[in-house]
Write a protein that holds these residues in place. Structure first.
Motif, mmCIF file in Angstrom:
data_model
loop_
_atom_site.group_PDB
_atom_site.id
_atom_site.type_symbol
_atom_site.label_atom_id
_atom_site.label_comp_id
_atom_site.label_asym_id
_atom_site.label_seq_id
_atom_site.Cartn_x
_atom_site.Cartn_y
_atom_site.Cartn_z
ATOM 1 N N THR A 126 0.844 -1.189 0.000
ATOM 2 C CA THR A 126 0.000 0.000 0.000
ATOM 3 C C THR A 126 0.881 1.241 0.000
ATOM 4 O OG1 THR A 126 -1.805 -1.111 1.167
ATOM 5 C CG2 THR A 126 -1.750 1.293 1.266
ATOM 6 N N ASP A 155 -3.948 -0.650 -8.171
ATOM 7 C CA ASP A 155 -5.210 0.059 -7.964
ATOM 8 C C ASP A 155 -4.919 1.520 -7.602
ATOM 9 O OD1 ASP A 155 -7.652 0.987 -7.104
ATOM 10 O OD2 ASP A 155 -7.993 -0.610 -5.633
ATOM 11 N N ARG A 157 -7.515 3.780 -7.360
ATOM 12 C CA ARG A 157 -8.786 4.365 -6.952
ATOM 13 C C ARG A 157 -8.633 5.153 -5.650
ATOM 14 N NH1 ARG A 157 -12.403 -0.880 -6.674
ATOM 15 N NH2 ARG A 157 -10.433 -1.586 -5.760
ATOM 16 N N HIS A 158 -9.517 6.123 -5.469
ATOM 17 C CA HIS A 158 -9.531 6.864 -4.209
ATOM 18 C C HIS A 158 -9.826 5.908 -3.064
ATOM 19 C CE1 HIS A 158 -10.178 10.184 -1.413
ATOM 20 N NE2 HIS A 158 -11.238 9.521 -0.974
ATOM 21 N N ASN A 159 -9.057 6.042 -2.003
ATOM 22 C CA ASN A 159 -9.241 5.220 -0.813
ATOM 23 C C ASN A 159 -9.045 6.120 0.402
ATOM 24 O OD1 ASN A 159 -8.819 3.454 1.428
ATOM 25 N ND2 ASN A 159 -8.269 1.804 0.022
ATOM 26 N N GLU A 160 -10.071 6.264 1.207
ATOM 27 C CA GLU A 160 -10.037 7.169 2.357
ATOM 28 C C GLU A 160 -8.958 6.800 3.362
ATOM 29 O OE1 GLU A 160 -11.585 10.001 3.454
ATOM 30 O OE2 GLU A 160 -12.330 10.251 1.428
ATOM 31 N N ASN A 161 -8.441 5.591 3.271
ATOM 32 C CA ASN A 161 -7.432 5.160 4.241
ATOM 33 C C ASN A 161 -6.010 5.239 3.711
ATOM 34 O OD1 ASN A 161 -9.087 4.450 6.509
ATOM 35 N ND2 ASN A 161 -9.861 2.746 5.292
ATOM 36 N N ASN A 401 -0.956 3.420 7.674
ATOM 37 C CA ASN A 401 -0.382 3.637 6.347
ATOM 38 C C ASN A 401 0.600 4.802 6.355
ATOM 39 O OD1 ASN A 401 -1.625 1.519 4.960
ATOM 40 N ND2 ASN A 401 -3.472 2.717 4.568
#
Length: 898
Positions: A126, A155, A157-161, A401
C-alpha cells in the motif's frame, strides 16, 4: 472488498477494477553461476489491460515504466481512469537458480499492488511512492521449460485510508517505475522495507577527522547455521582504498542477525557540499568463512558533511552559513505522465543545478531512487516527504499507512548524504473537514496534531541525525492554534501572497511576524510562485493574467525578501517544472504552470532570472519573448516595448540592429530596456564584461507592426484582437500574435460599450475566467470577453476583408469541483446568463437571435467567418443588438484580402 486470487480468470475487484498482470518472458541468465547478489531488469515485454485479467481480454504490449493515465488526464472530459488494471509476463527460470532466494523489486506502483505467482497471492503493498520487494522463489517452478505466470494488480482508486486523499497533482496509475528480479544467496543482507540493507551514518565530522558507522541486518534463510566473514572497504573520491575492516560472525539458521561496524576514522576528509560533492564509497561484503566465497555485498555512497539549522542565522553547512535556494519537483513529463526513464529525472536535477540551485524539495512524495542518487553526485541538498496532503482520515488504517510510508521513505533513502530533512505533512489543514461543526472540528484538528506527534517521534527514532519539517499554507492562526508549529524541528511555509491571496508585499511581513513570535524555531519557505503561461506576455502585468512578466515581478520580490533575511534558511520555488494537475482548468487546462521550466522542460524567463541571481560564473541571456506585435502611430516605423536581459554582470549594454540602446547597471531587478522594434527581424545583442573578458548573447525578435490608424500609409495583412484582456497571447502552432483590445477612437479600431468579463469574486481569479474552454487548445483567446458590447469598429480602407468573430459563453450552471489548490477564499461561480442578440455588419443583419450557449454550448469555443466588402470609406462597423441579456464578443480577427 473480498478478492478471490485462486484463478486468474476469476472476477476480481468488481466493475471499477483494472488489473495489472505481469507476464514475464524471462531468458536464462548468463550470470547464473555468479556468486553474491544479481539484479536484473524486468522492464521489457509486458502486456497490459485496463480491465480485470482474463484470457479473453485483449492485451496491449507495453514496456515499463508505464502508466494508464498518460493521455486521459489531458482531455476535456473531467476525471481520469482510476481503477485496478492488469499487466502480465511469463517467467522462465533456469534450474540452476534453484536454491537461491529470488525477489521481485518494484521501485513504485500507484497505489495498491497485489502480486500473484502461478495463481497464488504472494504479497501486497500500500502506497504509490515507495518501493517494495516480494520473495517469490517458493512459488516458482524451476523445471526445464516451465513457464511461471506472475500477476500484479495495481489500484489507483480513491481510498479514504490511503494518503494522499486529494492534492494539486494527478494520481497516475500504473507500474510507473522500474522493476527488477533480485537473486541472493540464502545468506544475505536484509531487504526488509525494500531498503538497501545497510545504514550508513557519519556521527562526527570536521575538517580534521570523520567517523563512519554502519549498521544493518544479515539474514540466514538456509537450514543450517553458518559462519561468515564480514569485509568492509572504504574508497575515497578518487577510488583509492583508504580503510578496511574484517570480522567474523555466526549466523543461526532461519535467523536475522544485527550488524554493527565502525570503520577507522578518516583523516582530513574531503567534505561533501553542493560546490564539491565529494563522494566516498563503502563496500560491505559477507563471505563464507571457509571458502571465502562472496555470499552478498552492498555498496553505498558516503558524504562527509555536517549541518545545522539555526532560528536566527538560518542553515549552516560544514561550519559556515549557507543559504538554501532551489525548487520543488513533481515527477511527470509531457506525454509520459509519471512513467519516466531514470534519465529524465537526472536531467531535471542537472537543470536545477545549472540554474544555480543548491536544494531540492522532493514533493509531495518520495520519488524515483535515481533522484536522490543524482542529488548525491551533482551536489544538491534535499528534503523528502510522505504524501499526507490537505487532510487526513481519522482511522487507525490511515494512521498505520502513514507510519509505514514514513518508515519506508526513511529506510529506503537513508544512505544519501544529500538528504537533510524528513517531512511528513503538507498543508494538512487546507481542506478542513466538519465545517460548521466547531466541536467536531476541534476533535479532528487534535487528531491531526496527534498524528503529527506520532510521525515526529517515529522519524526521530528512525533517524535522529536529520531534521524534521511540516509545510503549511498561509493560514498562520489555524496552524498556530492547532499546535502544529511546535511539533517539527523546522516550520515550512507555502506562501502565495500576491497570487492566491493578499498582495506581494505581504510575504515579507508574514515571515517577520513568524520570526518575531517564534524566535527559536528554524523556518524555510517551502513554496512560492505564480502561474506563468509561456504563451502569455504583458506590457502592464497584473495578478491572475498568467503572464511571464507578472511572475517575474513576483519572483524578484520574493527572492529578495528571502535573501535579505538571514533567519529564512531556505527558499524553494514552486515548481521546478510545470506538472499535470487534472482538476485544473485555467489558461493551460490540466497543467499547473508555476514551473520555472515548461512541462517538457524548456526554460522560461523565470529560470533565466534565477540563473542571473544564483550563478557565480558569468551569465547573460536575453528574454525569449522573440515573437511580438505592437501598434504604431502614423508616421512612425517602430513600436516601443520593454525587453528584459538576465545577467549577473555589473553592467550590461544592449544593441538593436547594431546600434547601442545604452548601458544599465546591476540592481536587485532584472535589466530592462525600452526597445523601438521595427517590422520584421530585429537583432538584439546584449554584452557584459567580467574578469577582463566579454560575454554576449544574441537573439532575433520577429516583430509585426500594426497601424493604429487603419487608413494611413501602412497597410496591414491581419489583426488578431483579444477582447476584455490586457495581455498578449502567442499561439504555439500557428505563431499568430493576439493583441489586447482598446476603446474605439476615430480612424482606428476598438470596441464601443460594455465591460470586461469578471467573476463575481476576485478572491482567486480576477482576470476573465479560469474555466476550461472546450474544443480549443488556445483557451486564452476565449477566456476573456467584452460583456454588453454595442459595437466594434474598424476604420479600414476600402477593399475586401475577412472577419472571424470568436465566441464562448463563460457563464454556466455546470458545477465546478472545489479546487484543492485554492489557497485563498473560495471563488464564486457565475450562474448561466440568458443572452440573445442580433449581429449586423455595416447595417446588414448577419446573425439573428444569436444565443452562444444554445448555439455552441457553454464554455465551448466557436468562431464565425464573414466576408465583407468595404466601399465608400465606411470602414467596418459591427453592431450587437440585445434582445435578452448582454451581447458578448471574445475575440476578433480581420484579414485584408485585397
Amino acid at each position: 472488498m473480498k478478492v478471490n486470487y485462486k484463478k486468474v480468470k476469476s472476477s476480481h475487484f468488481g466493475h471499477s477494477v483494472c488489473m495489472l498482470i505481469l507476464m514475464m518472458v524471462f531468458q536464462s541468465f548468463d550470470s547464473v553461476g555468479q556468486v553474491g547478489r544479481v539484479k536484473t531488469s524486468l522492464n521489457h515485454g509486458w502486456q497490459f489491460s485496463r480491465t480485470i485479467a482474463s484470457d479473453s481480454l485483449e492485451w496491449e504490449a507495453v514496456n515499463l515504466p508505464h502508466t494508464w493515465n498518460a493521455q486521459d488526464v489531458m482531455d476535456d472530459k473531467p476525471g481520469y481512469h482510476r481503477a485496478v488494471c492488469s499487466y502480465r509476463k511469463e517467467l522462465q527460470i533456469d534450474s540452476r537458480w534453484k536454491g537461491k532466494n529470488l525477489f521481485i523489486y518494484f521501485e513504485g506502483a500507484n497505489q495498491v499492488a497485489d502480486l500473484l505467482v502461478n495463481g497464488k497471492k504472494v504479497g501486497s503493498h500500500t502506497g504509490g511512492y515507495t518501493g517494495f520487494i516480494v520473495r517469490v522463489d517458493q512459488f516458482l517452478n524451476f523445471e526445464e521449460g516451465a513457464r511461471n505466470e506472475i500477476v500484479v494488480y495495481v489500484d489507483n482508486r480513491h481510498n479514504e485510508n490511503i494518503p494522499p486523499l486529494s492534492a494539486d497533482f494527478t494520481f497516475f496509475g500504473g507500474i510507473y517505475r522500474d522493476v527488477f528480479l533480485i537473486a541472493t544467496d540464502r545468506v544475505h543482507f536484509s531487504l526488509d522495507h525494500a531498503a538497501k540493507g545497510i545504514y550508513v551514518t557519519t556521527p562526527r565530522v570536521s575538517e580534521e577527522e570523520a567517523s563512519l558507522h554502519i549498521s544493518g541486518f544479515l539474514e540466514n534463510t538456509s537450514e543450517k547455521d553458518q559462519r561468515v566473514r564480514l569485509k568492509t572497504t572504504l574508497r575515497n573520491p578518487d577510488g583509492k582504498v583508504i580503510g578496511e575492516r574484517t570480522s567474523l560472525a555466526n549466523l543461526r539458521k532461519g535467523s536475522q542477525t544485527p550488524l554493527v561496524l565502525n570503520m577507522p576514522n578518516v583523516q582530513k576528509p574531503k567534505l561533501w557540499s553542493p560546490e564539491s560533492p565529494n563522494l566516498y564509497h563503502v563496500l560491505v561484503q559477507v563471505l563464507d568463512a571457509r571458502s571465502n566465497t562472496v555470499l552478498d555485498e552492498i555498496s553505498s555512497p558516503v558524504g562527509f558533511r555536517w549541518f545545522r539549522f539555526d532560528a536566527k542565522t538560518g542553515f549552516h553547512l560544514n561550519g559556515k552559513p549557507y543559504k538554501l535556494i532551489g525548487a520543488s519537483r513533481h515527477q511527470d513529463f509531457k506525454g509520459l505522465g509519471n512513467a519516466l526513464p531514470d534519465s529524465y529525472a537526472i536531467q531535471d536535477l542537472k537543470l536545477l543545478k545549472a540554474m544555480g540551485g543548491n536544494f531540492l524539495r522532493v514533493a509531495h512524495y518520495p520519488q524515483d531512487p535515481a533522484v536522490l542518487e543524482a542529488c548525491d553526485r551533482l551536489g544538491l541538498l534535499a528534503s523528502v516527504e510522505i504524501p499526507v496532503v490537505n487532510a487526513i482520515t481519522e482511522t487507525e488504517e490511515f494512521y498505520q499507512n502513514c507510519r509505514s510510508m514514513q518508515v519506508e521513505m526513511i529506510r529506503q533513502n537513508f544512505n544519501h548524504p544529500s538528504v537533510i530533512i524528513w517531512a511528513y505533512m503538507n498543508e494538512v489543514l487546507l481542506r478542513m473537514k466538519f465545517v460548521g461543526q466547531p466541536e467536531r472540528q476541534k476533535i479532528y484538528i487534535s487528531n491531526v496534531a496527534k498524528l503529527a506527534r506520532e510521525l515526529e517521534e517515529l522519524t526521530s527514532k528512525e533517524d535522529p541525525s536529520r531534521y524534521t519539517m511540516l509545510a503549511h499554507h498561509g493560514d498562520y492562526t489555524r496552524y498556530k492554534d492547532a499546535g502544529l508549529l511546535d511539533i517539527p524541528m523546522i516550520t515550512g511555509w507555502n506562501l502565495y501572497q500576491g497570487w492566491y491571496s493578499g498582495n506581494i508585499a505581504g510575504f515579507a511581513g508574514f515571515m517577520d511576524r513568524f520570526h518575531q513570535e517564534y524566535p527559536d524555531k528554524p523556518v524555510v519557505v517551502t513554496e512560492y510562485g505564480a502561474d506563468a503561461d509561456p504563451r502569455i506576455r504583458s506590457l502592464s502585468a497584473e495578478r491572475f493574467d498568467k503572464s511571464m512578466e507578472y511572475s517575474l515581478d513576483y519572483h524578484e520580490i520574493y527572492l529578495k525578501a528571502i535573501m535579505d533575511r538571514p533567519f529564512i534558511a531556505a527558499g524553494m520555488a514552486w515548481n521546478l517544472a510545470d506538472f499535470n494537475s487534472e482538476t485544473r482548468e485555467e489558461t493551460m487546462p490540466h497543467i499547473n504552470n508555476k514551473g520555472l521550466l515548461t512541462i517538457d522542460r524548456k526554460p522560461k524567463d523565470i529560470y533565466r532570472f534565477y540563473q542571473s541571481k544564483l550563478l557565480s560564473a558569468p551569465f547573460i541571456q536575453i528574454s525569449d519573448w522573440d515573437r511580438r506585435a505592437g501598434c504604431v502611430d502614423s508616421g512612425q516605423v517602430f513600436s516601443t516595448q520593454s525587453m528584459d536581459v538576465f545577467s549577473n554582470g555589473e553592467s550590461v549594454e544592449l544593441f538593436l540592429n547594431g546600434k547601442s540602446l545604452g548601458q544599465k547597471q546591476q540592481s536587485d531587478k532584472r535589466f530592462s530596456w525600452q526597445v523601438p522594434f521595427v517590422s520584421g527581424t530585429n537583432r538584439i545583442e546584449a554584452v557584459m564584461s567580467s574578469g577582463g573578458q566579454e560575454y554576449r548573447d544574441v537573439r532575433n525578435v520577429e516583430f509585426q507592426l500594426i497601424p493604429r490608424k487603419l487608413k494611413g500609409d501602412m497597410l496591414f495583412e491581419q489583426i488578431n484582437i483579444l477582447l476584455g484582456a490586457k495581455r498578449i497571447y502567442s499561439e504555439t502552432q500557428s505563431g499568430l500574435i493576439w493583441l489586447p483590445d482598446q476603446p474605439y477612437q476615430s480612424g482606428s479600431w476598438g470596441h464601443i460599450g460594455g465591460k470586461p468579463f469578471e467573476l463575481p469574486s476576485k478572491a482567486r481569479q480576477g482576470y476573465g475566467t479560469d474555466r476550461n474552454i472546450r474544443k480549443t487548445e488556445d483557451d486564452p483567446i476565449y477566456q476573456t470577453q467584452q460583456v454588453g458590447i454595442s459595437q466594434y469598429k474598424m476604420d479600414v480602407q476600402d477593399g475586401h476583408y475577412e472577419l472571424i468573430l470568436h465566441f464562448a459563453e463563460l457563464t454556466s450552471d455546470e458545477k465546478k469541483e472545489a479546487l484543492v489548490y485554492n489557497l485563498g477564499q473560495a471563488e464564486k461561480q457565475q450562474a448561466a446568463q440568458e443572452r440573445v442578440f442580433d449581429i449586423s455588419i455595416n447595417g446588414l443583419t448577419v446573425y439573428r437571435d444569436m444565443n452562444v450557449a444554445k448555439r455552441y454550448g457553454a464554455l465551448t469555443a466557436h468562431s464565425e467567418k464573414i466576408s465583407v466588402e468595404v466601399n465608400g470609406g465606411k470602414g467596418i462597423e459591427i453592431g450587437f443588438h440585445p434582445k435578452q441579456g448582454d451581447p458578448i464578443l471574445n475575440a476578433i480577427q480581420v484579414m485584408r484580402k485585397y
